[in-house]
Design a protein around this motif. Sequence first.
Motif, mmCIF file in Angstrom:
data_model
loop_
_atom_site.group_PDB
_atom_site.id
_atom_site.type_symbol
_atom_site.label_atom_id
_atom_site.label_comp_id
_atom_site.label_asym_id
_atom_site.label_seq_id
_atom_site.Cartn_x
_atom_site.Cartn_y
_atom_site.Cartn_z
ATOM 1 N N LYS A 389 44.205 53.869 -4.793
ATOM 2 C CA LYS A 389 45.392 54.321 -5.643
ATOM 3 C C LYS A 389 46.134 53.386 -6.012
ATOM 4 C CE LYS A 389 44.799 58.961 -3.915
ATOM 5 N NZ LYS A 389 45.300 60.101 -2.850
ATOM 6 N N THR A 390 46.774 52.660 -5.177
ATOM 7 C CA THR A 390 47.976 51.638 -5.565
ATOM 8 C C THR A 390 47.641 50.351 -5.660
ATOM 9 O OG1 THR A 390 48.663 51.250 -3.283
ATOM 10 C CG2 THR A 390 49.661 53.254 -4.403
ATOM 11 N N GLY A 391 46.429 49.832 -4.868
ATOM 12 C CA GLY A 391 46.145 48.431 -5.001
ATOM 13 C C GLY A 391 46.916 47.593 -3.979
ATOM 14 N N GLU A 392 47.605 48.323 -3.255
ATOM 15 C CA GLU A 392 48.447 47.470 -2.129
ATOM 16 C C GLU A 392 48.001 47.546 -0.898
ATOM 17 O OE1 GLU A 392 51.470 46.170 -2.500
ATOM 18 O OE2 GLU A 392 50.881 46.428 -4.725
ATOM 19 N N PRO A 393 48.209 46.637 0.101
ATOM 20 C CA PRO A 393 47.557 46.618 1.349
ATOM 21 C C PRO A 393 47.970 47.872 2.174
ATOM 22 C CG PRO A 393 48.385 44.587 0.744
ATOM 23 C CD PRO A 393 48.926 45.371 -0.233
ATOM 24 N N VAL A 394 46.813 48.396 2.956
ATOM 25 C CA VAL A 394 46.766 49.580 3.622
ATOM 26 C C VAL A 394 47.873 49.060 4.677
ATOM 27 C CG1 VAL A 394 45.057 50.838 2.851
ATOM 28 C CG2 VAL A 394 44.806 49.500 4.801
ATOM 29 N N PRO A 395 48.191 49.926 5.629
ATOM 30 C CA PRO A 395 48.985 49.378 7.081
ATOM 31 C C PRO A 395 47.981 49.199 8.080
ATOM 32 C CG PRO A 395 49.242 52.124 6.604
ATOM 33 C CD PRO A 395 48.641 51.346 5.228
ATOM 34 N N ALA A 396 48.319 48.510 9.033
ATOM 35 C CA ALA A 396 47.405 48.051 10.215
ATOM 36 C C ALA A 396 47.353 49.053 11.097
ATOM 37 C CB ALA A 396 47.576 46.688 10.471
ATOM 38 N N ASP A 397 47.082 50.444 10.824
ATOM 39 C CA ASP A 397 47.255 51.387 11.903
ATOM 40 C C ASP A 397 45.701 51.763 12.445
ATOM 41 O OD1 ASP A 397 46.332 52.683 9.621
ATOM 42 O OD2 ASP A 397 48.144 53.755 9.567
ATOM 43 N N GLY A 398 44.718 51.279 11.979
ATOM 44 C CA GLY A 398 43.399 51.778 12.374
ATOM 45 C C GLY A 398 43.188 52.990 11.729
ATOM 46 N N LYS A 399 43.715 53.755 10.802
ATOM 47 C CA LYS A 399 43.580 55.075 10.264
ATOM 48 C C LYS A 399 43.579 55.280 8.934
ATOM 49 C CE LYS A 399 46.016 57.257 14.285
ATOM 50 N NZ LYS A 399 47.379 57.935 14.863
ATOM 51 N N THR A 400 44.462 54.611 8.154
ATOM 52 C CA THR A 400 44.741 54.477 6.516
ATOM 53 C C THR A 400 43.432 53.925 6.063
ATOM 54 O OG1 THR A 400 46.950 54.599 6.813
ATOM 55 C CG2 THR A 400 46.205 54.277 4.555
ATOM 56 N N MET A 401 42.813 54.685 5.456
ATOM 57 C CA MET A 401 41.696 54.088 4.664
ATOM 58 C C MET A 401 41.921 53.281 3.187
ATOM 59 S SD MET A 401 37.970 55.613 5.569
ATOM 60 C CE MET A 401 38.003 57.004 5.144
ATOM 61 N N GLY A 402 41.156 52.251 2.931
ATOM 62 C CA GLY A 402 41.098 51.597 1.723
ATOM 63 C C GLY A 402 39.986 50.895 1.450
ATOM 64 N N GLU A 403 39.964 50.330 0.295
ATOM 65 C CA GLU A 403 38.594 49.564 0.046
ATOM 66 C C GLU A 403 38.819 48.029 0.684
ATOM 67 O OE1 GLU A 403 35.970 48.494 -3.878
ATOM 68 O OE2 GLU A 403 38.085 48.493 -4.182
ATOM 69 N N ILE A 404 37.741 47.459 1.155
ATOM 70 C CA ILE A 404 37.692 46.048 1.725
ATOM 71 C C ILE A 404 37.446 45.313 0.182
ATOM 72 C CG2 ILE A 404 36.242 44.723 2.841
ATOM 73 C CD1 ILE A 404 35.430 46.979 4.680
ATOM 74 N N VAL A 405 38.204 44.193 0.227
ATOM 75 C CA VAL A 405 38.386 43.264 -0.894
ATOM 76 C C VAL A 405 38.361 41.941 -0.332
ATOM 77 C CG1 VAL A 405 39.370 44.899 -2.578
ATOM 78 C CG2 VAL A 405 40.805 43.478 -1.081
#
Length: 566
Positions: A389-405
């Motif tokens: 949604k934002t293009g910002e890095p997700v937190p390193a919490d092992g839970k928050t999903m995002g796209e691998i770039v």
Amino acid sequence: MAIRDIDDLPKKAANYTALTPLWFLERAAKVHPSRKAVVHGSHTYTWLQTYQRCCRLASALAKRSVGAGSTVAVIAPNIPATYEAHFGIPMCGAVINPVNIRLNASTIAFLLGHSQSATVIVDQEFFTLAEDSLKIMKEKSQGHFNPPLLVVVADEACDPEALRYALRQGAIEYEKFLESGDPDFAWKPPQDEWQSIALGYTSGTTASPKGVVLHHRGAYLMSLCNPLVWGMNEGAIYLWTLPMFHCNGWCFTWAIAALCGTNICLRQVTAKGVYSAIAKHGVTHFCAAPVVLNTIVNAAPEDTILPLPHVVHVMTAGAAPPPAVLFAMSRKGFRVTHTYGLSETYGPSTICAWKPEWDSLPPDTQARLNARQGVRYTTLECLDVISTKTGEPVPADGKTMGEIVMRGNVVMKGYLKNPKANEETFANGWFHSGDLGVKHQDGYIEIKDRSKDIIISGGENISSVEVENSLYLHPAVLEASVVARADERWGESPCAFVTLKPEVNKSDEQWLAEDIMKFCKSKMPAYWVPKSVVFGPLPKTATGKIQKHVLRAKAQQLGPVKLSKL
């Protein structure tokens, strides 16, 4: 404004040359001329012989006006000619286009037309496939078809009539073609390392395949980085279980030359063939998709040669490997290195780098840690997981999903003749993988799903990969794949496609399905449990990836799951 340096020293021929993996072959021929380079059945070629054969191939192509701006297609399994093509074709300035041998004629026709392949080198077993593809091209050309030069490769393991037929149709036999070339051909490296070396096509499961263009620079870097991150030694004995047509064999085609190692060709991949090659040739390394590893660990006793005579190193990628499979491989004496990448990144470009502190952990914990996709390769400059949604890095919490770039020198040049796809895939300065994952506290990434494979049930995201990992722990399950199926209550729910182990009694599938669901309930949240289980063989690509698009179509045909109680 010009960038200042401490000097004004210019590049010269003595201190600057374009990077290309082609030099690795020339060096191997000089350093180890009599060492075995390629072994296939009763045929063995040394590094000097392989270099001369590649020079002959480059020369024979050049004599027929194949060079810079040309594409040469190769339709063949893991045989010496496919290996030689990875050097011989770019040595004349042309681009190699290795074609997936399990594609149908209409798809290959599209590939040959899109790539404008002027020459087709085809194994005798697949000659009629190539012929059918060319017929389709001719029918669509409306009288403007210019047939490519056809070179057919003979193989003593195949029916000789197939070769005779190809020759009657006007194809040139590969060995005769090499004879027309010069073993001392004065090949030239590319003037610019951005020059294309290879063209490979994505699977094209939802649209026409996209042509991934790779350059000499990236191929050079990846060829050196693969052995570096894997800890491969000079003289490694490498078994070709991974198809060379898949991402140029993850660049190991060129890497083995850099190591002056030995290539053991395996025309057809079976568990028996793998174990036999380890015993006969002293294989030290091979690469394989998790599906192949599953075949190896579940092989019948008569097809195995155990215990292994030595530790065999295995690199796996292509799909997220279930921890249960990794655990079973390690128990049999294989040391598995888990990597991740795409055709667009020259094959694997992240590695689950093993940490010494993991050695003291329980084996099942080790397998779970090793199932993560890990950290970036040495030659990949940037890797991250960003919010869709934002293009910002997700937190390193092992839970928050995002796209691998990804970003760096081992990312493709782009898709051939496809500006729209390039604009999308390179948006905001990143290569967008389309894979969804999380970032752990230690910085290691872990894939949770392809963006199109995520299951949304009652508004909640379900990772098909995590459900599959639990299914693999069930004692009756040989292979498993999970996709979304329409659900009258939840919108979607997980549908498990399962292949049972050969020894399992399959007479009561209803009981087995219920037992699998009950097992899953003990391992995961209730809404993750598959609401339907379908038994049978799983459809796979030539590289061993399970074809989820085929399973999604099957799930659609099943219709929606009726109102469920969960």
